[in-house]
Design a protein around this motif. Structure first.
Motif, PDB file in Angstrom:
ATOM      1  N   TYR A 106     -24.698 -21.532 -35.944  1.00  0.00           N
ATOM      2  CA  TYR A 106     -24.611 -21.366 -34.494  1.00  0.00           C
ATOM      3  C   TYR A 106     -25.088 -22.609 -33.758  1.00  0.00           C
ATOM      4  O   TYR A 106     -24.675 -22.874 -32.642  1.00  0.00           O
ATOM      5  N   ARG A 155     -15.742 -28.008 -41.942  1.00  0.00           N
ATOM      6  CA  ARG A 155     -14.794 -26.939 -41.631  1.00  0.00           C
ATOM      7  C   ARG A 155     -13.439 -27.542 -41.263  1.00  0.00           C
ATOM      8  O   ARG A 155     -13.323 -28.738 -40.956  1.00  0.00           O
ATOM      9  N   ASN A 188      -9.095 -24.283 -37.657  1.00  0.00           N
ATOM     10  CA  ASN A 188      -9.639 -22.931 -37.754  1.00  0.00           C
ATOM     11  C   ASN A 188     -11.152 -22.973 -37.518  1.00  0.00           C
ATOM     12  O   ASN A 188     -11.940 -22.713 -38.431  1.00  0.00           O
ATOM     13  N   PRO A 189     -11.585 -23.301 -36.312  1.00  0.00           N
ATOM     14  CA  PRO A 189     -13.017 -23.485 -36.058  1.00  0.00           C
ATOM     15  C   PRO A 189     -13.868 -22.233 -36.218  1.00  0.00           C
ATOM     16  O   PRO A 189     -15.070 -22.338 -36.396  1.00  0.00           O
ATOM     17  N   THR A 190     -13.258 -21.061 -36.193  1.00  0.00           N
ATOM     18  CA  THR A 190     -14.034 -19.840 -36.402  1.00  0.00           C
ATOM     19  C   THR A 190     -13.958 -19.362 -37.845  1.00  0.00           C
ATOM     20  O   THR A 190     -14.536 -18.334 -38.186  1.00  0.00           O
ATOM     21  N   GLY A 191     -13.260 -20.110 -38.673  1.00  0.00           N
ATOM     22  CA  GLY A 191     -13.126 -19.757 -40.088  1.00  0.00           C
ATOM     23  C   GLY A 191     -14.345 -20.194 -40.891  1.00  0.00           C
ATOM     24  O   GLY A 191     -15.374 -20.601 -40.335  1.00  0.00           O
TER      25      GLY A 191
END
Length: 64
Positions: free
Chosen positions: A3, A33, A37-40
């Motif tokens: 986070y 990352r 796909n930054p939330t992957g």
């Protein structure tokens, strides 16, 4: 833990979409990352692993 990651792309990537991003501000680890796909998921590496990877890239051990 991720986070608080501050993600960045290589300046060699310019405006390309097929890139990886690295967060180097996390204590004791480097996170990698897919920029598409930054939330992957992210891969985590110790400082020693990341240093070994960078040395291999600089030496030409890793081919793209």
């Amino acid at each position: 833990m991720l986070y608080s990651a501050q993600w960045r792309k290589s300046t060699y990537s310019a405006d390309q979409d097929n890139c990886v991003e690295v967060a180097s501000n996390l204590p004791g680890v480097f996170a990698v990352r897919d920029s598409k796909n930054p939330t992957g998921p992210a891969l985590l590496f110790t400082s020693a692993e990341w240093t070994g990877f960078l040395r291999g890239v600089q030496a030409g051990t890793f081919n793209t």
